[in-house]
Design a protein around this motif. Structure first.
Motif, PDB file in Angstrom:
ATOM      1  N   GLY A   1       0.785  -1.227   0.000  1.00 31.35           N
ATOM      2  CA  GLY A   1       0.000   0.000   0.000  1.00 31.35           C
ATOM      3  C   GLY A   1       0.813   1.271   0.000  1.00 31.35           C
ATOM      4  O   GLY A   1       0.350   2.290  -0.451  1.00 31.35           O
ATOM      5  N   GLY A   2       2.043   1.226   0.506  1.00 32.52           N
ATOM      6  CA  GLY A   2       2.822   2.453   0.605  1.00 32.52           C
ATOM      7  C   GLY A   2       3.165   3.000  -0.766  1.00 32.52           C
ATOM      8  O   GLY A   2       3.328   2.249  -1.712  1.00 32.52           O
ATOM      9  N   GLY A   3       3.272   4.306  -0.855  1.00 35.15           N
ATOM     10  CA  GLY A   3       3.637   4.915  -2.117  1.00 35.15           C
ATOM     11  C   GLY A   3       5.141   4.848  -2.300  1.00 35.15           C
ATOM     12  O   GLY A   3       5.858   4.200  -1.537  1.00 35.15           O
TER      13      GLY A   3
ATOM     14  N   GLN B   1      -8.328  11.510  12.241  1.00 34.80           N
ATOM     15  CA  GLN B   1      -8.427  10.200  11.607  1.00 34.80           C
ATOM     16  C   GLN B   1      -9.197  10.440  10.318  1.00 34.80           C
ATOM     17  O   GLN B   1     -10.231  11.096  10.325  1.00 34.80           O
ATOM     18  CB  GLN B   1      -9.181   9.247  12.535  1.00 34.80           C
ATOM     19  N   LEU B   2      -8.665   9.935   9.217  1.00 35.77           N
ATOM     20  CA  LEU B   2      -9.391  10.108   7.965  1.00 35.77           C
ATOM     21  C   LEU B   2     -10.523   9.098   7.877  1.00 35.77           C
ATOM     22  O   LEU B   2     -10.321   7.913   8.140  1.00 35.77           O
ATOM     23  CB  LEU B   2      -8.438   9.956   6.783  1.00 35.77           C
TER      24      LEU B   2
ATOM     25  N   GLU C   1     -19.482   5.943  14.355  1.00 38.80           N
ATOM     26  CA  GLU C   1     -20.598   5.233  13.715  1.00 38.80           C
ATOM     27  C   GLU C   1     -21.021   5.955  12.450  1.00 38.80           C
ATOM     28  O   GLU C   1     -21.121   7.180  12.425  1.00 38.80           O
ATOM     29  CB  GLU C   1     -21.786   5.150  14.684  1.00 38.80           C
ATOM     30  N   GLY C   2     -21.272   5.187  11.414  1.00 32.81           N
ATOM     31  CA  GLY C   2     -21.706   5.801  10.165  1.00 32.81           C
ATOM     32  C   GLY C   2     -20.556   6.237   9.281  1.00 32.81           C
ATOM     33  O   GLY C   2     -20.764   6.705   8.174  1.00 32.81           O
ATOM     34  N   TRP C   3     -19.334   6.097   9.757  1.00 37.76           N
ATOM     35  CA  TRP C   3     -18.156   6.490   8.969  1.00 37.76           C
ATOM     36  C   TRP C   3     -17.200   5.309   8.889  1.00 37.76           C
ATOM     37  O   TRP C   3     -17.048   4.571   9.845  1.00 37.76           O
ATOM     38  CB  TRP C   3     -17.422   7.674   9.615  1.00 37.76           C
ATOM     39  N   THR C   4     -16.551   5.149   7.749  1.00 35.90           N
ATOM     40  CA  THR C   4     -15.541   4.101   7.608  1.00 35.90           C
ATOM     41  C   THR C   4     -14.180   4.743   7.817  1.00 35.90           C
ATOM     42  O   THR C   4     -13.842   5.717   7.151  1.00 35.90           O
ATOM     43  CB  THR C   4     -15.565   3.512   6.179  1.00 35.90           C
ATOM     44  N   SER C   5     -13.398   4.169   8.744  1.00 31.44           N
ATOM     45  CA  SER C   5     -12.063   4.727   8.968  1.00 31.44           C
ATOM     46  C   SER C   5     -11.114   4.221   7.897  1.00 31.44           C
ATOM     47  O   SER C   5     -11.125   3.046   7.535  1.00 31.44           O
ATOM     48  CB  SER C   5     -11.538   4.298  10.336  1.00 31.44           C
ATOM     49  N   LEU C   6     -10.283   5.123   7.410  1.00 30.58           N
ATOM     50  CA  LEU C   6      -9.284   4.733   6.402  1.00 30.58           C
ATOM     51  C   LEU C   6      -8.025   4.211   7.094  1.00 30.58           C
ATOM     52  O   LEU C   6      -7.548   4.821   8.039  1.00 30.58           O
ATOM     53  CB  LEU C   6      -8.908   5.934   5.522  1.00 30.58           C
ATOM     54  N   GLN C   7      -7.530   3.085   6.601  1.00 25.42           N
ATOM     55  CA  GLN C   7      -6.255   2.573   7.119  1.00 25.42           C
ATOM     56  C   GLN C   7      -5.123   3.367   6.472  1.00 25.42           C
ATOM     57  O   GLN C   7      -5.319   4.007   5.444  1.00 25.42           O
ATOM     58  CB  GLN C   7      -6.105   1.080   6.799  1.00 25.42           C
ATOM     59  N   GLN C   8      -3.947   3.249   7.086  1.00 30.34           N
ATOM     60  CA  GLN C   8      -2.789   3.990   6.568  1.00 30.34           C
ATOM     61  C   GLN C   8      -2.590   3.756   5.070  1.00 30.34           C
ATOM     62  O   GLN C   8      -2.369   4.674   4.301  1.00 30.34           O
ATOM     63  CB  GLN C   8      -1.527   3.582   7.360  1.00 30.34           C
TER      64      GLN C   8
ATOM     65  N   ALA D   1      -1.830  13.532   7.708  1.00 26.31           N
ATOM     66  CA  ALA D   1      -2.926  12.596   7.976  1.00 26.31           C
ATOM     67  C   ALA D   1      -3.012  12.204   9.448  1.00 26.31           C
ATOM     68  O   ALA D   1      -3.686  11.247   9.802  1.00 26.31           O
ATOM     69  CB  ALA D   1      -2.829  11.347   7.102  1.00 26.31           C
ATOM     70  N   ARG D   2      -2.319  12.906  10.334  1.00 29.78           N
ATOM     71  CA  ARG D   2      -2.405  12.589  11.762  1.00 29.78           C
ATOM     72  C   ARG D   2      -2.769  13.815  12.584  1.00 29.78           C
ATOM     73  O   ARG D   2      -3.529  13.738  13.521  1.00 29.78           O
ATOM     74  CB  ARG D   2      -1.060  12.044  12.260  1.00 29.78           C
TER      75      ARG D   2
END
Lengths: 420, 531
Positions: free
Chosen positions: A42-44, B140-141, B187-194, B225-226
């Motif tokens: 996944g990393g760019g 958190q995205l 709730e209602g949101w999907t967290s994006l993984q790194q 992103a943090r």
């Protein structure tokens, strides 16, 4: 990313066509990076342009970053002095890097060309030496993570001049006495470019006459609309420069190389230089000490401070990873110390800077630099160097008549190109 | 290239093994190679398709088609040999010339580096500044029905969520999953993984979540992103009007057709873009008489430099060749080797060595040869010209020496003998026979040598950088500048790099060199007719 389509014609055209011409003699795809399979998926891919020294210093940090984030880092080694130009011409075509290492005085020009993006240091800004962060700031935005600070100072041969001179006159008289006694050849060595003098090495003396180049805004940044180069203090400096030249204290024929060589051979008690020459002095076995440059004109002789740092391309394909790499790894003590150890320039991170104080030279240069002023990073600065250096060269070579006239003409000319 | 080889092998094969079907293997190889080329081209085209690079895509498609036609159709034999060369010619010669020509008509240079869109985004990005003292939000995205959003935890522990369209809303603490201080899911949101974040970096970097409905309150933005901070845009681009507004002063900057945003009062924003400016760059020397005058001086010196360099090094080389070709001369080999030595060093290195030798006070020349005289070899305008010539002749004579030696040795000995029998003396033999014959074979080399010295960047740039500088000219022009160093300085040095002007100047150089070469070659042909 916008592409400059004409450049693309060249690139892709050449690729596809040369393949056609060779009837499939080569492979088109870029060589797959070796660590891709091992890294978490996944990393760019982060592309960084660095000079050889820093690339060597950061090998471990880059490896750690790759391991922890799963990003593949491609370090492209370039000549430090050509990085800014390469970025300017290549970034808009989409072929540029994500991150570069650069000097803070490039920032104005790079920002003007729209090729670097601000980096938000956040609360970590306070962890750096104040002058380093100021230097990396242009028009209110910070353009990178500073890594090292460099400046010039007075280096003296302790065998010829045991005590640091308190005043300029003391420096000159000690130097002259050494020459008269036959133990030295030159009272002082300042390296000068034969075509262009050297405004950078002469600036501390100029500043001591109350002669800055630009006025300062309220927020501490340089004001391009307020050229100070022709002010009274500067003209006084020009006259002093003419006089030093007549007295043989500043010699137009001593280039940087000659200055280094002569000081290393013990031909002078004093030289004004930066940490980059210290290793040559050590090798030559000169006993030296570093101290501040004494004031020649009454005010402090502040040298220009140069800061090097890592910046993010405005055209980065991986802006988030680039930002993470800068704020979490380059801003870390490990990276800062590693760069310091190979370059011998004071680290920008305060904790690393303090640790580096155990090295006497770094501490001494750092102390002088702390009182210095950042070299202006506004794009207008580029218009100054050439004329400024040529005028100083003329004064030192005693050409063009009265130093004050030469200097004023130069300042007027720069003013008109700034207006124009 | 490979095709040429296979052609050759085909020819040999047909001759030696006449029973085997002549072209099966060759055909297979040919098809294999073409398949590889086509595969590469298709791959490149698909990449270009996704990037929307239609012009390049078209060119690649047409070229690929052409290559296939040429190699698959019977006949077209010359085409099979010429196609690779023609393609290279197009890419590396024609394109370069056309592109330089195009640049010469633009304002490409510092401050005009890319397209208008790039300039707009650069101005907006550079002037998006963190609100002073604004707190750090841990983010958190997340992704919801409204698209990408930020799940932000304020320093006080309040959890908020919002997207580009929907301003930040506080969330009910019960609906939030915390990891330490940081809310990581809602709730209602999907967290994006790194790794998802890394896949969508451009999107994340562009995400701006407004604090409230009033844009003036600023927005949350994250660069790593943090952590996120509150930013405000100082410059706002109005797409409808095509203007840039400074929100702090309400100054409006418009595009007045000069490749930059400017006010009526003449205030300009630093970042502009490339536009076609017409013949402006070509007219620049005429509109700035001082620069034009300096340019004329540089052009005259460039001619003088090139002619003198070629002439002096040719006669020096010829003299040495004549001397060292004489059988009466002893240890000729040693002298020959010594004469060629300057040729063996890289010229820029030699120039740097000469820079040291010619130092006014510490240089070997003044110190040893002139008894510590302070002769300003490199800083006096005329002496600098002399020094540059001296070094260039020093660098150039070994080549002329080699050329003349070869030419002399190829002149049949009988001619000299016949002339001597007829009663000609040495000088007459040389003037009447050797020299004209020598010129026939060396004249083309002299012309190419002229073209080389006309653009001899290394010697001048390494030795004097064009200096000493001419007075009274704003641009950085020196007394020893050649046109090519002037072009280099215009393009890459000094305060404002101006690629457009540099390209225009280099086109002028090209025209001069081309004209001189054309005329000279015609003269050379006349020389050959004589022969």
């Amino acid at each position: 990313m916008k592409q400059s389509s004409l450049m693309k014609v060249a690139g892709v055209g050449a690729l596809a066509l040369s393949l056609a011409a060779c009837s499939g003699g080569g492979t088109p795809a870029p060589a797959p990076s070796q660590s891709e399979s091992a890294a978490p998926q996944g990393g760019g891919e982060l592309v960084i342009w660095m000079d050889q020294n820093r690339a060597d210093a950061l090998t471990d940090v880059v490896a750690t970053f790759e391991e922890e984030t799963g990003t593949t880092v491609e370090v492209v080694v370039q000549d430090f002095d050509s990085i800014d130009e390469n970025l300017t011409t290549q970034a808009p075509s989409g072929e540029g890097p994500d991150v570069i290492v650069g000097a803070h005085d490039w920032i104005g020009k790079l920002a003007q060309n729209g090729v670097i993006a601000p980096v938000e240091l956040g609360d970590t800004a306070g962890d750096f030496q104040e002058i380093a962060v100021n230097a990396m700031t242009f028009e209110g935005s910070t353009y990178g993570v500073p890594v090292s600070i460099e400046n010039i100072a007075l280096v003296r041969n302790t065998d010829l001049a045991p005590e640091a001179p308190a005043t300029w006159d003391e420096l000159i008289s000690t130097g002259q006495a050494a020459v008269d006694a036959g133990s030295a050849e030159f009272p002082l060595l300042v390296g000068i470019d034969p075509n262009n003098a050297d405004p950078y090495h002469l600036y501390p003396l100029q500043a001591s006459f109350g002669g800055p180049v630009f006025g300062i805004n309220e927020d501490g940044s340089y004001n391009a609309d307020d050229l100070q180069l022709g002010n009274e203090g500067n003209v006084a400096f020009a006259q002093a420069l003419g006089q030093w030249s007549a007295e043989g204290i500043i010699n137009p024929n001593i280039s940087q190389d000659i200055a280094k060589e002569q000081f290393a051979s013990g031909a002078s008690p004093y030289t004004i230089t930066g940490p980059w020459n210290l290793s040559a002095f050590q090798e030559a076995g000169v006993n030296y000490a570093v101290s501040e440059i004494p004031s020649a004109g009454g005010e402090p002789a502040t040298p220009f401070v140069g800061v090097q740092g890592f910046m993010v391309s405005a055209y980065a394909n991986n802006p988030i990873v680039a930002s993470q790499f800068l704020t979490e790894y380059i801003a870390g003590e490990e990276a800062q110390t590693a760069i310091y150890e190979t370059g011998q320039r004071a680290p920008a991170l305060t904790t690393a800077f303090e640790a580096a104080q155990s090295n006497e030279d770094v501490a001494a240069f750092g102390e002088v630099g702390a009182a210095g002023v950042p070299m202006p990073n506004i794009p207008e600065m580029g218009l100054l160097w050439e004329d400024w250096g040529v005028a100083e060269g003329q004064i030192i070579a005693q050409q063009g008549g009265d130093p004050a006239t030469v200097w004023t003409a130069m300042a007027d000319k720069i003013q008109s190109s700034l207006d124009g | 290239m490979t095709t040429t080889v296979s052609k050759d092998s085909k020819a040999t094969r047909t001759r030696s093994i006449s029973t085997a079907p002549p072209s099966m293997k060759v055909l297979a190889v040919k098809i294999l190679f073409l398949a590889i080329v086509d595969a590469v081209a298709v791959f490149a085209m698909s990449m270009l398709f996704f990037r929307g690079d239609w012009l390049v895509l078209g060119i690649v498609a047409v070229t690929t088609l052409l290559v296939n036609i040429v190699y698959l159709s019977p006949g077209l034999l010359p085409g099979k040999y010429l196609t690779p060369g023609l393609i290279f010619l197009a890419v590396f010669q024609v394109f370069v010339v056309v592109y330089s020509l195009y640049i010469a008509f633009t304002n490409y240079g510092d401050g005009h580096n890319s397209t208008k869109e790039d300039a707009i985004s650069a101005i907006v990005l550079q002037n998006t500044q963190r609100v002073e003292g604004s707190p750090t939000y841990l983010v958190q995205l997340v992704e919801g029905p409204g698209g990408l959003g930020l799940l932000a935890t304020s320093p006080e522990g309040e959890v908020l969520v919002g997207t580009q369209e929907e301003p930040l809303q506080p969330l009910d603490p019960g609906a939030v999953t915390l990891d330490g201080d940081r809310a990581v899911a809602a709730e209602g949101w999907t967290s994006l993984q790194q790794q998802d974040v890394l896949q969508r970096q451009q999107e994340v970097a562009a995400l701006q979540v407004p604090l409230s409905d009033d844009l003036a309150d600023g927005f949350l933005r994250t660069t790593d992103a943090r952590n996120a901070f509150v930013f405000q845009s100082v410059f706002v681009y109005d797409e409808a009007a095509g203007t840039m507004t400074d929100t702090t002063t309400d100054t409006v900057y418009a595009d007045l057709g000069n490749g930059q945003f400017e006010t009526e009062g003449g205030e300009v924003l630093g970042t502009g873009w490339q536009i076609v400016v017409g013949p402006e760059n070509f007219l620049y020397p005429f509109e700035n008489p001082r620069f034009g005058g300096a340019l004329l001086g540089v052009a005259v010196w460039t001619f003088a430099f090139a002619i003198l360099s070629v002439g002096l090094s040719f006669f020096l080389g010829l003299f040495l060749a004549l001397t060292l070709n004489d059988p009466r001369m002893r240890s000729r080999k040693v002298y020959r080797v010594l004469s060629i030595l300057p040729y063996a060093f890289p010229s820029f290195l030699s120039a740097l060595v000469w820079l040291g030798l010619l130092n006014t006070e510490f240089g070997f020349v003044n110190e040893v040869l002139f008894g510590s005289a302070n002769i300003p070899w490199l800083t006096d305008p005329w002496l600098a010209k002399f020094s540059v010539l001296l070094v260039n002749v020093w660098l150039g004579f070994p080549y002329m020496f080699l050329v003349c030696m070869g030419a002399l040795q190829s002149i049949p000995e009988e001619l000299t003998e016949a002339a001597t029998v007829d009663g000609a003396n040495g000088w007459q033999v040389f003037r009447g026979i050797k020299f004209p014959l020598l010129l026939v074979s060396t004249a083309p080399l002299l012309i190419s040598s002229f073209a080389f010295n006309f653009n001899n960047f290394n010697t001048t740039y390494m030795l004097t950088r064009g200096g000493p500088r001419m007075e009274g000219v704003t641009e950085n022009v020196g007394h020893t500048d050649l046109l090519i160093t002037l072009v280099y300085k215009t393009a890459f040095e000094g305060g404002n790099r101006d690629y457009g002007l540099a390209a225009a100047l280099s086109i002028l150089i090209f025209i001069v060199v081309a004209a001189v070469s054309a005329i000279s070659f015609r003269q050379t042909r006349a020389l050959e007719d004589l022969h």
